[in-house]
Design a protein around this motif. Structure first.
Motif, PDB file in Angstrom:
ATOM      1  N   ASP A 516       9.247  -8.362   8.471  1.00  0.00           N
ATOM      2  CA  ASP A 516       9.327  -7.282   9.726  1.00  0.00           C
ATOM      3  C   ASP A 516       9.780  -7.688  11.027  1.00  0.00           C
ATOM      4  N   PRO A 517      11.327  -7.707  10.876  1.00  0.00           N
ATOM      5  CA  PRO A 517      11.829  -8.305  12.093  1.00  0.00           C
ATOM      6  C   PRO A 517      11.559  -7.658  13.455  1.00  0.00           C
ATOM      7  N   ALA A 518      11.080  -6.332  13.668  1.00  0.00           N
ATOM      8  CA  ALA A 518      10.784  -5.692  14.843  1.00  0.00           C
ATOM      9  C   ALA A 518       9.253  -6.383  15.150  1.00  0.00           C
ATOM     10  N   SER A 519       8.411  -6.676  14.260  1.00  0.00           N
ATOM     11  CA  SER A 519       7.157  -7.036  14.808  1.00  0.00           C
ATOM     12  C   SER A 519       7.046  -8.753  14.867  1.00  0.00           C
ATOM     13  N   ASP A 522       9.694 -14.234  18.402  1.00  0.00           N
ATOM     14  CA  ASP A 522      10.794 -14.591  18.604  1.00  0.00           C
ATOM     15  C   ASP A 522      11.220 -16.144  17.768  1.00  0.00           C
ATOM     16  N   LYS A 548      19.640  -8.957  11.371  1.00  0.00           N
ATOM     17  CA  LYS A 548      18.738  -7.998  12.125  1.00  0.00           C
ATOM     18  C   LYS A 548      17.750  -8.753  12.920  1.00  0.00           C
ATOM     19  N   TYR A 549      17.425 -10.145  12.733  1.00  0.00           N
ATOM     20  CA  TYR A 549      16.821 -10.952  13.462  1.00  0.00           C
ATOM     21  C   TYR A 549      17.742 -11.304  14.912  1.00  0.00           C
ATOM     22  N   SER A 551      20.164  -9.230  16.118  1.00  0.00           N
ATOM     23  CA  SER A 551      20.345  -8.056  16.925  1.00  0.00           C
ATOM     24  C   SER A 551      19.018  -7.987  17.867  1.00  0.00           C
ATOM     25  N   LEU A 552      18.098  -8.487  17.382  1.00  0.00           N
ATOM     26  CA  LEU A 552      16.854  -8.312  18.345  1.00  0.00           C
ATOM     27  C   LEU A 552      16.386  -9.589  19.047  1.00  0.00           C
ATOM     28  N   LYS A 554      16.099 -12.590  18.238  1.00  0.00           N
ATOM     29  CA  LYS A 554      15.272 -13.808  17.765  1.00  0.00           C
ATOM     30  C   LYS A 554      15.940 -14.685  16.913  1.00  0.00           C
TER      31      LYS A 554
END
Length: 594
Positions: A516-519, A522, A548-549, A551-552, A554
């Protein structure tokens, strides 16, 4: 299996006697497969000699018998029917070259990929095929209707009684003595009895027809049936429109249950005409297995195909098919004999031996061949364990052709059918009938699929390949759900995913659902200590997760990657961009996996 294949120490006497037994059983098999392939019987007999001799001497499985087989014959028949028999021999040579190359590349080990349910289905299906193949021995030629008909009345009863006697001798004799193979004793006993019966019935009925059909009768019956089929083809073809000759011929042959042969053979030489001669148009046929020494095919046949790219284009598809069929059946037989004798053959050496045998066989005008499971089981059952048994069988077969054909042709088919029925009983895995409730459903389905395909299509190689593919798909499906992760947070606040299970194409979806990359925090760690990355699909899944990580904003770390996984990641080049940083707990080195 039933314990017909007892553990024995190899002795020269056992090898010699079992080789003689096998040679007697090889004669009708080679003749029958030659008719299937669309060539003369003498070609089948020569093929059995060359293949059997060379593989016995140089192959990787002592005690295994090779010769002309039905699996190869069903491939050859299309080539002979469409191109002519002269294209057969370079095809067999090319098949042998391919087999030698496969053995030299050490690809024989791929037989290890065959699962046990596939092996069970293979031997069970083969047992049924061997059983049904014996029904042809219950046929006779009806001159009135010019077709094959099944025995009935007294001839059928006598044949069944002699078959039962043969099986009884094979079963009971080892309980009293093992000085002579029970199969050989049964064949000799029933042969003498059948000679007496035929002599008595001919004298009593003033008829030249044998009450008990012999090998010579079988050869004559098949020759008469072929002559009748060709006569029907000629009659139909004369009434057919122009351009329909080949199709009409094939249809008529199929209706007569006779493979196309002499139409393609033409006047090919003495080897083709020495065994079957049509005397007239009334179905009177003389038949014999006698012949001279084999000669190189380019000396025997007047018209041979030119050795150019066009010929190669014609024969290569048949050659590659023959090579695959021959090696699969041979390696499966090798595995079966290994299990029975509790010894281990050498698959790569067997590939080279089979290839060398087919090269020589093709050079001398043979139809090629591979391992014969039925005859191999007869050999093992009779005590044959060493190379001498196969060599003896091949040499005896040649002696039959050169000197002893009148005697061999008097062997009753009932004796040979009885021997093969005992092979069927010993081959079938009876324990598998009790294993249905204990085996996984998928394994039962695979076993039934392989056995059913073998019985219906009579194609052992394709059945094994199909079984392996289905087993592989079942394996992939089951392991796709085995990927999971233990999730923890360490003292540095990093979220750790401890993966369990394989990461490959079938488990990619399960892999993606774990994160769950969003939650996530870091700093994220994926620990591969208990898992491996097996293919490009797994690399792409890691690449997509990394993006995905990234782009956030992290950081993603990979730990405990095996050498194999690192090699796969290295091969991926720029497809995968992963940040690997130094971590005191995991001892990571900063590097880009590319």
């Amino acid at each position: 299996m039933l314990n017909f294949f007892r553990t024995r120490t190899a002795t020269a006497k056992d090898d010699l006697l079992s080789g003689l037994t096998v040679a007697l059983a090889l004669v009708p098999e080679a003749i029958a497969f030659a008719f299937v392939a669309g060539v003369s019987p003498i070609i089948g007999l020569y093929s059995a000699f060359f293949i059997g001799l060379i593989t016995a001497a140089f192959g990787g499985r002592p005690g295994m018998i090779s010769g002309a087989t039905g699996a190869m014959a069903v491939v050859i028949v299309a080539l002979v029917a469409t191109q002519g028999v002269e294209y057969l021999f370079p095809t067999v040579v090319l098949c042998g070259i391919i087999q030698v190359l496969i053995g030299a590349a050490r690809l024989g080990k791929l037989i290890r990929l065959v699962p046990h349910p596939v092996m069970l289905g293979f031997v069970n299906g083969l047992a049924i095929v061997i059983f049904t193949a014996q029904f042809g021995s219950f046929q006779a030629f009806d001159r009135a209707n010019s077709q094959l008909t099944y025995l009935s009345g007294t001839p059928l009863v006598v044949m069944l009684l002699l078959i039962g006697l043969t099986m009884g001798i094979i079963w009971l004799l080892p309980k009293f003595t093992k000085a002579i193979p029970s199969s050989l004793a049964a064949i000799l006993t029933v042969t003498f009895l059948s000679l007496a019966i035929n002599q008595w019935t001919q004298t009593d009925a003033q008829s030249d027809e044998n009450m008990v059909a012999t090998v010579g009768d079988m050869l004559t019956t098949q020759a008469r049936a072929k002559a009748a089929a060709q006569k029907n083809v000629a009659a139909i073809d004369s009434e057919a429109p122009a351009g329909a000759s080949l199709e009409v011929t094939m249809v008529a042959m199929a209706q007569a249950e006779i493979a196309p042969s002499d139409a393609a053979l033409g006047d090919a030489g003495a080897a083709d005409t020495s065994s079957v001669n049509v005397d007239d148009g009334q179905g009177e046929v003389s038949a014999s297995i006698s012949g001279g020494l084999p000669r190189l095919f380019f000396l025997e046949y007047d018209a041979i195909p030119p050795m150019n790219f066009k010929t190669l284009w014609i024969i290569f598809p048949f050659a590659i098919t023959l090579a695959g069929v021959g090696l699969i059946e041979s390696l499966m037989t090798l595995t079966l004999i290994d299990e029975i004798t509790e010894t281990r053959g050498r698959g790569n050496r067997e590939c080279i031996g089979q290839g060398a045998a087919n090269i020589v066989c093709g050079m001398f005008g043979g139809m090629g061949g591979c391992a014969m499971i039925g005859q191999s089981l007869i050999n093992v059952n009779s005590g044959g364990r060493g190379r001498l048994s196969g060599i003896t069988a091949a040499v005896c077969l040649l002696m039959f052709i050169l000197f002893l054909s009148p005697l061999i042709e008097k062997i009753p088919m009932a004796a040979l059918v009885g021997v093969m029925f005992m092979v069927v009983i010993g081959t079938f895995e009876w324990a598998s009938l009790k294993m249905f409730r204990r085996m996984p459903l998928s394994d039962v389905i695979v076993m039934l699929l392989v056995a059913g395909y073998t019985v219906v299509m009579h194609d052992l190689a394709t059945a094994v390949i199909l079984g392996v593919i289905v087993s592989a798909l079942v394996f992939a499906w089951k392991h796709a759900a085995n990927l999971g992760a233990d999730i923890t947070i360490n003292e540095f606040g990093s979220k750790i995913y401890q993966l369990h299970g394989p990461l490959f194409f079938a488990s990619v979806s399960s892999f993606k659902d774990l994160f769950d990359p969003a939650s996530d925090p870091d700093d994220v760690v994926i620990d591969f200590y208990y898992t491996r990355v097996y293919d490009q699909s797994g690399l792409e899944a890691i690449s997509g997760l990394t993006e995905k990580y990234d782009s956030l904003g992290k950081r993603l770390h990979l730990t405990h990657l095996s050498a194999e996984c690192r090699q796969l990641l290295d091969r991926a080049g720029d497809f995968v961009e992963v940040n690997v940083s130094e971590d005191p707990q995991y001892h990571l080195a900063t590097d880009r996996l590319a």
